[in-house]
Scaffold this motif. Structure first.
Motif, PDB file in Angstrom:
ATOM      1  N   LYS A 150      51.371 -39.903  36.675  1.00 27.14           N
ATOM      2  CA  LYS A 150      50.954 -38.848  37.599  1.00 27.14           C
ATOM      3  C   LYS A 150      49.430 -38.763  37.686  1.00 27.14           C
ATOM      4  O   LYS A 150      48.862 -38.561  38.760  1.00 27.14           O
ATOM      5  CB  LYS A 150      51.543 -37.508  37.166  1.00 27.14           C
ATOM      6  N   LYS A 197      53.385 -38.568  32.560  1.00 23.50           N
ATOM      7  CA  LYS A 197      52.129 -37.840  32.754  1.00 23.50           C
ATOM      8  C   LYS A 197      50.998 -38.797  33.124  1.00 23.50           C
ATOM      9  O   LYS A 197      50.197 -38.517  34.025  1.00 23.50           O
ATOM     10  CB  LYS A 197      51.792 -37.066  31.479  1.00 23.50           C
ATOM     11  N   ILE A 204      58.958 -39.569  41.709  1.00 27.11           N
ATOM     12  CA  ILE A 204      58.100 -38.385  41.573  1.00 27.11           C
ATOM     13  C   ILE A 204      57.812 -37.763  42.936  1.00 27.11           C
ATOM     14  O   ILE A 204      57.870 -36.538  43.111  1.00 27.11           O
ATOM     15  CB  ILE A 204      56.786 -38.766  40.850  1.00 27.11           C
ATOM     16  N   LEU A 217      51.366 -32.077  41.624  1.00 30.15           N
ATOM     17  CA  LEU A 217      50.364 -33.059  41.187  1.00 30.15           C
ATOM     18  C   LEU A 217      48.936 -32.533  41.258  1.00 30.15           C
ATOM     19  O   LEU A 217      48.039 -33.081  40.644  1.00 30.15           O
ATOM     20  CB  LEU A 217      50.461 -34.323  42.036  1.00 30.15           C
ATOM     21  N   HIS A 225      57.221 -33.462  42.709  1.00 30.22           N
ATOM     22  CA  HIS A 225      56.593 -32.922  41.510  1.00 30.22           C
ATOM     23  C   HIS A 225      55.194 -32.394  41.852  1.00 30.22           C
ATOM     24  O   HIS A 225      54.486 -33.005  42.650  1.00 30.22           O
ATOM     25  CB  HIS A 225      56.454 -34.016  40.443  1.00 30.22           C
ATOM     26  N   LEU A 271      52.046 -31.280  34.693  1.00 27.79           N
ATOM     27  CA  LEU A 271      52.213 -32.723  34.885  1.00 27.79           C
ATOM     28  C   LEU A 271      53.199 -33.284  33.860  1.00 27.79           C
ATOM     29  O   LEU A 271      53.975 -34.195  34.162  1.00 27.79           O
ATOM     30  CB  LEU A 271      50.867 -33.446  34.751  1.00 27.79           C
ATOM     31  N   VAL A 292      57.007 -43.783  40.654  1.00 26.32           N
ATOM     32  CA  VAL A 292      56.139 -43.044  41.584  1.00 26.32           C
ATOM     33  C   VAL A 292      56.947 -42.528  42.775  1.00 26.32           C
ATOM     34  O   VAL A 292      56.806 -41.366  43.192  1.00 26.32           O
ATOM     35  CB  VAL A 292      54.973 -43.936  42.052  1.00 26.32           C
TER      36      VAL A 292
END
Length: 422
Positions: free
Chosen positions: A313, A310, A357, A364, A362, A399, A354
């Protein structure tokens, strides 16, 4: 000695010659060709007057722009490319340390070359007539020196921007300044205060994007020019300045990264969050560049909290996806500079997370949520501030757990939150 001239400038020379005029490629393109570097532009000089140049090329249905006709320059558009053609000229008096008050056209190439800044830029070439080099520019190329044509102090009094251009060439070409030229730069250094910020910025950018930018920045400092360009550097300690030079040489040739490396420690030294912003604004950088550089420096000052997915992100959201690669590059350079035995494992682990992700797409941002403000209003949540607050709360949940990003689940969560925001 032969220079391969591309098709379009070769045809331009041919057409001018066919109409009875003298014509050469000149300046930077000749210098770069002799250095086996690819010229960016092919400029042409000729004894044809501007009106004669216009007549010749419009007669072949080519578009001609009167870009600098007052000073004898027109631009021919040929195959989608721009080629500047300038009449041989002698400059009049320089009244503002930048431009002549008038130009006098001449029929002699040597007179035109004699007004140019440095010997390595004062050469001309024709495929049949060969190289014109009245000021030993080819020899200076071999010696790797930047030397003024004629009297250096006079050259810099005429156009003070030449001081920065000379330093820029040393950085770009990895050359050194001829001693008389260097001394004249120091003596005439205050004249750069008469140059526009935009012109100064353009030269600084070229220095920063050189293969080894530290060479140019070090010269600016040694000649006491840097303090006129960026006064904040005036009292910076030597050890901190050396750290800046190291950072610059250990970052990729990307302007926002190099600017961040250049200004990172000045920001720390003065301990003022607005320092970088003010420096870049003073040099007339655009707002996007200013914002990105300030963001990169701010996020790089301390290692962001990467203790959870989290948190990572949230960092990605703060810095923006487009700035991530620049952040990694600056952060790695900072680690190299600050650690005797550089350990990149932590930052590379975060970089891998990163990338994972991003690859898995994901959510964001608010726009990534599978729910809208209208959906919340339909639940009975009053239109206005409360809708925005609830959307932010839902994004915070997503997140942490991207699997929650389904409309039914988000609506269910929203119903539970409803009493706390009403």
């Amino acid at each position: 000695m032969k220079i391969d001239i591309p098709k379009e400038p070769a045809i331009i020379l041919h057409l001018l010659n066919n109409h009875g005029f003298d014509a050469y490629v000149v300046g930077g393109c000749v210098r770069d060709a002799l250095l086996k570097r690819k010229p960016q532009d092919w400029d042409i000089c000729t004894n044809a007057r501007p009106e004669e140049i216009i007549h010749i090329f419009t007669s072949y249905s080519l578009k001609v722009l009167k870009t600098g006709i007052k000073h004898g320059t027109v631009t021919v558009l040929f195959h989608g490319k721009h080629f500047e053609i300038t009449t041989y000229r002698i400059d009049g008096n320089y009244l503002d340390n930048r431009r002549p008050d008038k130009v006098i056209f001449t029929d002699y190439i040597k007179e035109d070359l004699s007004r140019r800044d440095f010997t390595i830029n004062a050469m001309a070439y024709h495929p049949k007539k060969g190289l014109v080099d009245n000021f030993n520019g080819q020899s200076d190329l071999k010696k790797k020196i930047i030397k003024c044509v004629g009297e250096p102090k006079k050259r810099f009094e005429e156009d003070a921007l030449r001081i920065l251009r000379g330093i820029r060439f040393t950085a770009q070409l990895d050359f050194h300044l001829e001693e008389t030229t260097k001394n004249a730069m120091y003596l005439k250094r205050k004249l750069i205060q008469n140059i526009s910020k935009e012109r100064i910025r353009d030269e600084i950018v070229k220095i920063l994007l050189a293969h080894k930018p530290s060479n140019g920045i070090l010269l600016l400092s040694d000649l006491h020019l840097l303090e006129f360009i960026i006064p904040e550097f005036k009292n910076i300690p030597k050890d901190l300045f050396n750290r800046i030079l190291f950072l610059l040489d250990n970052t990729p040739k990307i302007l926002e990264i190099r600017l961040s490396a250049f200004l990172f420690y000045i920001n720390l030294f003065l301990n003022n969050p607005l320092t970088v912003n003010n420096i870049l604004k003073n040099l007339k950088f655009d707002n996007k560049t200013i914002n990105n550089v300030c963001l990169l420096i701010y996020e790089s000052l301390y290692t962001p909290d990467f203790s959870s997915i989290k948190d990572i992100k949230k960092f990605m959201i703060r810095i923006g996806i487009k700035n991530l690669e620049n952040f990694w590059a600056l952060k790695i350079a900072l680690i190299k500079e600050s650690q005797a035995h550089s350990d990149f494992s932590n930052i590379l682990n975060v970089k891998n997370t990163v990338e994972k992700i991003l690859k898995e797409k994901h959510p964001l941002e608010l726009k990534d949520l599978q729910i809208t403000g209208n959906d919340l209003i339909s639940l009975g949540i009053p239109q206005g501030k409360q809708v925005g607050i609830l959307l932010e709360q839902l994004l915070d949940k997503v997140l942490e757990n991207p699997n929650l990003n389904e409309k039914d689940q988000l609506l269910k969560i929203a119903k539970n939150y409803k009493p706390s925001i009403s």
